[in-house]
Design a protein around this motif. Structure first.
Motif, PDB file in Angstrom:
ATOM      1  N   SER A  97       0.826  -1.210   0.000  1.00 33.47           N
ATOM      2  CA  SER A  97       0.000   0.000   0.000  1.00 33.47           C
ATOM      3  C   SER A  97       0.859   1.259   0.000  1.00 33.47           C
ATOM      4  N   ARG A  98       1.997   1.199   0.668  1.00 34.71           N
ATOM      5  CA  ARG A  98       2.909   2.339   0.627  1.00 34.71           C
ATOM      6  C   ARG A  98       3.413   2.568  -0.795  1.00 34.71           C
ATOM      7  N   LEU A  99       3.772   1.507  -1.491  1.00 32.12           N
ATOM      8  CA  LEU A  99       4.244   1.633  -2.867  1.00 32.12           C
ATOM      9  C   LEU A  99       3.154   2.221  -3.760  1.00 32.12           C
ATOM     10  N   ILE A 100       1.918   1.772  -3.588  1.00 36.54           N
ATOM     11  CA  ILE A 100       0.795   2.303  -4.371  1.00 36.54           C
ATOM     12  C   ILE A 100       0.670   3.807  -4.156  1.00 36.54           C
ATOM     13  N   THR A 101       0.738   4.236  -2.903  1.00 41.63           N
ATOM     14  CA  THR A 101       0.616   5.659  -2.593  1.00 41.63           C
ATOM     15  C   THR A 101       1.728   6.459  -3.245  1.00 41.63           C
ATOM     16  N   GLN A 102       2.946   5.944  -3.155  1.00 41.55           N
ATOM     17  CA  GLN A 102       4.093   6.642  -3.726  1.00 41.55           C
ATOM     18  C   GLN A 102       3.984   6.749  -5.239  1.00 41.55           C
ATOM     19  N   ARG A 103       3.441   5.729  -5.880  1.00 41.22           N
ATOM     20  CA  ARG A 103       3.319   5.732  -7.344  1.00 41.22           C
ATOM     21  C   ARG A 103       2.203   6.676  -7.819  1.00 41.22           C
ATOM     22  N   TYR A 104       1.134   6.758  -7.051  1.00 43.26           N
ATOM     23  CA  TYR A 104      -0.048   7.477  -7.522  1.00 43.26           C
ATOM     24  C   TYR A 104      -0.142   8.915  -7.030  1.00 43.26           C
ATOM     25  N   SER A 105       0.455   9.244  -5.906  1.00 41.91           N
ATOM     26  CA  SER A 105       0.239  10.588  -5.351  1.00 41.91           C
ATOM     27  C   SER A 105       1.468  11.129  -4.645  1.00 41.91           C
ATOM     28  N   THR A 106       2.149  12.054  -5.310  1.00 49.71           N
ATOM     29  CA  THR A 106       3.295  12.722  -4.696  1.00 49.71           C
ATOM     30  C   THR A 106       2.866  13.542  -3.487  1.00 49.71           C
ATOM     31  N   SER A 107       1.779  14.292  -3.638  1.00 45.74           N
ATOM     32  CA  SER A 107       1.353  15.182  -2.558  1.00 45.74           C
ATOM     33  C   SER A 107       0.893  14.391  -1.329  1.00 45.74           C
ATOM     34  N   PHE A 108       0.142  13.305  -1.548  1.00 39.95           N
ATOM     35  CA  PHE A 108      -0.322  12.507  -0.418  1.00 39.95           C
ATOM     36  C   PHE A 108       0.857  11.840   0.284  1.00 39.95           C
ATOM     37  N   THR A 109       1.821  11.372  -0.495  1.00 37.91           N
ATOM     38  CA  THR A 109       3.008  10.743   0.094  1.00 37.91           C
ATOM     39  C   THR A 109       3.786  11.743   0.948  1.00 37.91           C
ATOM     40  N   LEU A 110       3.949  12.956   0.446  1.00 37.08           N
ATOM     41  CA  LEU A 110       4.651  13.983   1.218  1.00 37.08           C
ATOM     42  C   LEU A 110       3.901  14.308   2.503  1.00 37.08           C
ATOM     43  N   GLY A 111       2.584  14.380   2.419  1.00 37.06           N
ATOM     44  CA  GLY A 111       1.794  14.656   3.613  1.00 37.06           C
ATOM     45  C   GLY A 111       1.939  13.567   4.657  1.00 37.06           C
ATOM     46  N   ILE A 112       1.914  12.310   4.218  1.00 34.99           N
ATOM     47  CA  ILE A 112       2.043  11.185   5.156  1.00 34.99           C
ATOM     48  C   ILE A 112       3.391  11.214   5.853  1.00 34.99           C
ATOM     49  N   LYS A 113       4.430  11.608   5.144  1.00 33.24           N
ATOM     50  CA  LYS A 113       5.766  11.634   5.746  1.00 33.24           C
ATOM     51  C   LYS A 113       5.864  12.609   6.913  1.00 33.24           C
ATOM     52  N   THR A 114       4.965  13.603   6.994  1.00 31.47           N
ATOM     53  CA  THR A 114       4.997  14.546   8.102  1.00 31.47           C
ATOM     54  C   THR A 114       4.134  14.094   9.282  1.00 31.47           C
ATOM     55  N   LEU A 115       3.419  12.974   9.113  1.00 27.56           N
ATOM     56  CA  LEU A 115       2.727  12.368  10.248  1.00 27.56           C
ATOM     57  C   LEU A 115       3.744  11.639  11.115  1.00 27.56           C
ATOM     58  N   ASP A 116       3.344  11.342  12.356  1.00 23.48           N
ATOM     59  CA  ASP A 116       4.173  10.497  13.202  1.00 23.48           C
ATOM     60  C   ASP A 116       4.368   9.154  12.502  1.00 23.48           C
ATOM     61  N   ASN A 122       6.378  19.700  -8.279  1.00 24.10           N
ATOM     62  CA  ASN A 122       6.918  18.950  -7.141  1.00 24.10           C
ATOM     63  C   ASN A 122       7.879  19.785  -6.307  1.00 24.10           C
ATOM     64  N   SER A 123       8.638  20.677  -6.948  1.00 23.91           N
ATOM     65  CA  SER A 123       9.574  21.520  -6.205  1.00 23.91           C
ATOM     66  C   SER A 123       8.828  22.418  -5.215  1.00 23.91           C
ATOM     67  N   GLN A 124       7.654  22.931  -5.624  1.00 23.30           N
ATOM     68  CA  GLN A 124       6.855  23.763  -4.731  1.00 23.30           C
ATOM     69  C   GLN A 124       6.232  22.928  -3.618  1.00 23.30           C
ATOM     70  N   LYS A 125       5.838  21.687  -3.941  1.00 26.33           N
ATOM     71  CA  LYS A 125       5.284  20.802  -2.916  1.00 26.33           C
ATOM     72  C   LYS A 125       6.323  20.545  -1.821  1.00 26.33           C
ATOM     73  N   ILE A 126       7.554  20.262  -2.240  1.00 32.26           N
ATOM     74  CA  ILE A 126       8.615  19.987  -1.269  1.00 32.26           C
ATOM     75  C   ILE A 126       8.926  21.234  -0.450  1.00 32.26           C
ATOM     76  N   SER A 127       8.970  22.394  -1.122  1.00 35.89           N
ATOM     77  CA  SER A 127       9.220  23.654  -0.423  1.00 35.89           C
ATOM     78  C   SER A 127       8.133  23.924   0.616  1.00 35.89           C
ATOM     79  N   LEU A 128       6.888  23.654   0.251  1.00 35.55           N
ATOM     80  CA  LEU A 128       5.770  23.842   1.178  1.00 35.55           C
ATOM     81  C   LEU A 128       5.895  22.902   2.369  1.00 35.55           C
TER      82      LEU A 128
END
Length: 280
Positions: free
Chosen positions: A15-34, A261-267
């Motif tokens: 499921s992690r791989l699916i998220t990473q493949r389909y959604s950059t923004s959702f993956t970045l958001g999850i990484k900021t969760l505990d 993606n550069s703006q997503k990472i900056s945000l």
């Protein structure tokens, strides 16, 4: 690690791989969760992503039959607590662990069925679709965030629904061209794609902004383990929404609006440090 634990972990990693493949923004958001929340939220995303793929992607197959099978397999996985489908096994682990309500799952799957049958939506069907496709996904995540704290869950249900609705309506605006041209859909009730103008766009934007505003109180009351990740998602979608608001109506009917993606990472980085400094 015993054999069943290895199987569980492997399905969650799928499921992690699916998220990473389909959604950059959702993956970045999850990484900021505990970190403890990462795999559970990946499991939720993997489930909703694959259901959505059935209705939006598999055009050379019987979508109705595939969705019925997926629905049947979902409930069997939850009841028996096992599935050889890694997406459904990972999802049932989280449903059973965090006691995610079955009526949320039913509402979500019904919204997927609506995508097979509806091309235009009246007001009632519009709100029903948004609840099933977006608000209940926010409530599934909220169950994970609250981790058994029923009082917190009940207190934050409405703001969570508002945030999910805001996200989905922004997606509708962003994708209005592709939804109409590729799938023949117009989600906004009473809106004619060929007559989409500044007045219509402004009314939709006012409704979306109200949802964003109403969701903020809930974000501020989330547990620490979840607050930053949800805040990043909020700010990302608000930035995307602001970009859409600044464009003429004819522009968003001609192309899909994106945040690089550069703006997503900056945000992501900016929000993280602001949070650490107590500025958000």
């Amino acid at each position: 690690m015993d054999a069943i634990a290895l199987f569980d972990q492997t399905t969650l990693e799928c499921s992690r791989l699916i998220t990473q493949r389909y959604s950059t923004s959702f993956t970045l958001g999850i990484k900021t969760l505990d970190k403890k929340l990462h795999l559970p939220i990946y499991a939720v995303y993997g489930f909703v992503r694959y259901a959505d793929e059935i209705v939006d992607t598999f055009h050379d197959h019987d979508k109705q039959a595939l969705l019925e099978r997926f629905k049947k397999d979902t409930y069997e996985a939850i009841e028996s607590r096992i599935s050889l489908n890694p997406v459904l096994h990972a999802f049932q682990l989280i449903v059973n662990r965090y006691k995610i309500d079955l009526d949320l799952i039913e509402a979500f799957l019904y919204s997927m069925e609506m995508d097979l049958d509806f091309k235009t939506y009246n007001d009632s069907k519009y709100h029903e679709y948004i609840y099933g496709s977006a608000e209940v996904v926010g409530l599934m995540c909220l169950r994970v965030f609250c981790d058994g704290d029923e009082a917190m869950y009940q207190k934050l249900k409405v703001p969570a629904c508002k945030l999910g609705a805001a996200f989905q309506k922004v997606n509708f605006l962003r994708d209005i061209k592709s939804d109409y041209e590729e799938r023949g859909r117009v989600y906004f009730p009473g809106v004619d794609f060929n007559q989409f103008d500044k007045t219509v766009k402004t009314l939709i934007e006012e409704d979306i902004q109200k949802d964003f505003n109403d969701s903020l109180i809930g974000i501020e009351q989330l547990p620490k383990c979840a607050k930053l990740g949800v805040k990043v998602a909020y700010l990302y979608y608000q930035k995307l929404f602001d970009k859409i608001k600044g464009l003429p109506a004819e522009t968003i009917t001609q192309k899909r609006i994106r945040i690089p993606n550069s703006q997503k990472i900056s945000l992501l980085v900016g929000t993280y440090f602001e949070s650490k400094l107590g500025l958000t």
